[in-house]
Design a protein around this motif. Structure first.
Motif, PDB file in Angstrom:
ATOM      1  N   ALA A  40       3.181   0.524   5.114  1.00  0.00           N
ATOM      2  CA  ALA A  40       2.218   1.399   4.738  1.00  0.00           C
ATOM      3  C   ALA A  40       1.959   2.664   5.175  1.00  0.00           C
ATOM      4  O   ALA A  40       1.588   3.699   4.609  1.00  0.00           O
ATOM      5  CB  ALA A  40       0.697   0.813   4.891  1.00  0.00           C
TER       6      ALA A  40
ATOM      7  N   CYS B 210      -2.878  -3.093   8.943  1.00  0.00           N
ATOM      8  CA  CYS B 210      -2.434  -2.708   7.482  1.00  0.00           C
ATOM      9  C   CYS B 210      -0.974  -3.364   7.236  1.00  0.00           C
ATOM     10  O   CYS B 210      -0.374  -3.741   8.209  1.00  0.00           O
ATOM     11  CB  CYS B 210      -1.996  -1.129   7.390  1.00  0.00           C
TER      12      CYS B 210
ATOM     13  N   ARG C 254       1.011  -1.237   0.077  1.00  0.00           N
ATOM     14  CA  ARG C 254       0.060  -0.052   0.095  1.00  0.00           C
ATOM     15  C   ARG C 254       0.780   1.238  -0.054  1.00  0.00           C
ATOM     16  O   ARG C 254       0.647   2.247   0.656  1.00  0.00           O
ATOM     17  CB  ARG C 254      -0.776   0.070   1.220  1.00  0.00           C
ATOM     18  N   SER C 255       1.942   1.304  -0.806  1.00  0.00           N
ATOM     19  CA  SER C 255       2.682   2.476  -1.082  1.00  0.00           C
ATOM     20  C   SER C 255       2.373   2.929  -2.630  1.00  0.00           C
ATOM     21  O   SER C 255       2.184   2.182  -3.586  1.00  0.00           O
ATOM     22  CB  SER C 255       4.229   1.996  -1.044  1.00  0.00           C
TER      23      SER C 255
ATOM     24  N   ASN D 228       5.806   7.419  -0.390  1.00  0.00           N
ATOM     25  CA  ASN D 228       4.505   7.957  -1.083  1.00  0.00           C
ATOM     26  C   ASN D 228       4.947   9.441  -1.881  1.00  0.00           C
ATOM     27  O   ASN D 228       4.054  10.056  -2.020  1.00  0.00           O
ATOM     28  CB  ASN D 228       3.435   8.109   0.291  1.00  0.00           C
TER      29      ASN D 228
END
Length: 381
Positions: A170, A166, A47-48, A196
């Motif tokens: 993340a 998560c 989830r990057s 991110n």
């Protein structure tokens, strides 16, 4: 040797062989389309927004420090309780490592241990998911973020672990990952930087390829490639398509790897629970571990010390390892030991050992390990 139980073994099979054969047949084995695909799929898995493949976690850490703006003379707070690469990466950019102690249960830094190590020159913190146990990144960032200090997550061991539901990494501004054979997900050697921040990802990808304005893959794809330029000193930190092809297959195996390791860990934990003087690693309250390493702490109530238990396991033809090293005890960094010492780090370094943990460890072989844990003295006899 056929009866030896190794401390770890990678889980590789026919799918990886086929993926390698496809790359070889394509005629393009250097960094190329499979690296790009591995980066996209890994970024999605953790989830990057961005991922940049590298030669190792060490080189990913090196790039992370550079793109985060860490320069010569800056202070970086890190745990001594980590493989020495964590400390070395800080020195590569000319920064000054400042050692923080760790939580005596998880082996990870906390907001409190980081706060105690901050200096007026602190510009970054490296928080490690040691052995796959997720560091409480929220706790660390609650200390660092208000002071404008960037937190880099050393997630070398963390693929498949979770923090508050998560994936580990993340919640990090930037993180570094390892695909060494001792990790769950392996490409032989290799690493990944995730972030991110688009500008950080672009610069990291630029720097890993000598700082070239046009990548080797782009030049190869063009009949008349543009002339490349080099606007800053870069590095050769490129992953190959051969490695990435294996990584893509391994990433698909990751959920099964984690589930299997957690079942093995549960058997160890149940066995150790009834043994006085042994404490097994467990999930912290804030997340779940992938059990990249399964370690136990040997206390004074146990019939022997850590070295005696290692000897008993060796007599039974079982390979184990001493626990995580303390970097401040090594020659290049002894002078950085804080005056008050690092008591939790030193206790864990002196009293822990890592037991066999790998995907295809059978119950029968695990029972051999458990038998020695329950009776180390009898095992040596």
């Amino acid at each position: 040797m056929s009866d030896r139980i190794n401390v770890m073994m990678p889980w590789l099979g026919r799918e990886e062989e086929e993926a390698l054969a496809e790359v070889i047949a394509s005629g393009w084995v250097a960094q190329g389309p499979r690296v790009a695909r591995f980066e996209r799929e890994f970024a999605s898995a953790v989830r990057s927004r961005y991922a940049v493949a590298t030669t190792s976690c060490t080189t990913a850490l090196h790039l992370a420090l550079i793109v985060a703006g860490i320069r010569e003379g800056d202070h970086v707070v890190i745990p001594s309780f980590s493989f020495i690469a964590t400390t070395n990466a800080v020195r590569y950019v000319g920064a000054h490592p400042v050692f923080a102690d760790v939580d005596p249960v998880t082996g990870n830094v906390t907001g409190d241990t980081v706060a105690a190590a901050l200096t007026p020159r602190t510009r970054a913190v490296i928080a490690v998911d040691q052995g796959g146990v997720p560091v409480d990144l929220d706790d660390v960032r609650a200390v660092a973020d208000p002071a404008g200090i960037v937190v880099i997550e050393d997630a070398a061991c963390g693929a498949g672990s979770t923090l508050r539901g998560c994936p580990v990494g993340a919640g990090a501004e930037i993180a570094a990952w390892s695909f060494h054979p001792r990790k769950l997900l392996t490409t032989g050697e290799g690493g990944m930087l995730t972030t991110n921040h688009q500008s950080w990802a672009v610069r990291a990808a630029h720097l890993r390829e000598h700082g070239m304005s046009v990548s080797a893959a782009e030049r190869h794809a063009s009949a008349l490639p543009p002339a490349e330029t080099y606007d800053e000193v870069g590095y050769n930190f490129r992953m190959t398509d051969l490695q990435a092809a294996v990584g893509i297959v391994q990433l698909g195996r990751l959920p099964e790897m984690v589930a299997r390791r957690r079942r093995i860990a549960a058997r160890y934990q149940a066995a150790v629970d009834g043994v006085h003087g042994l404490r097994a690693v467990t999930d912290p309250p804030h997340g779940t571990t992938n059990y990249q390493s399964f370690w136990v702490e040997v206390d004074d109530e146990y019939p022997t010390d850590r070295e005696g238990l290692l000897e008993a396991l060796a007599v039974a033809d079982i390979s184990a390892r001493r626990g995580i090293m303390a970097a401040h005890r090594q020659a290049p960094y002894r002078h950085l030991t804080p005056p008050e010492g690092l008591p939790a780090t030193e206790r864990l370094t002196d009293r822990t050992l890592i037991l066999p943990m790998f995907h295809h460890l059978s119950d029968a072989n695990q029972d051999r390990v458990i038998d020695v844990l329950r009776d180390p003295v009898g095992g040596r006899r």
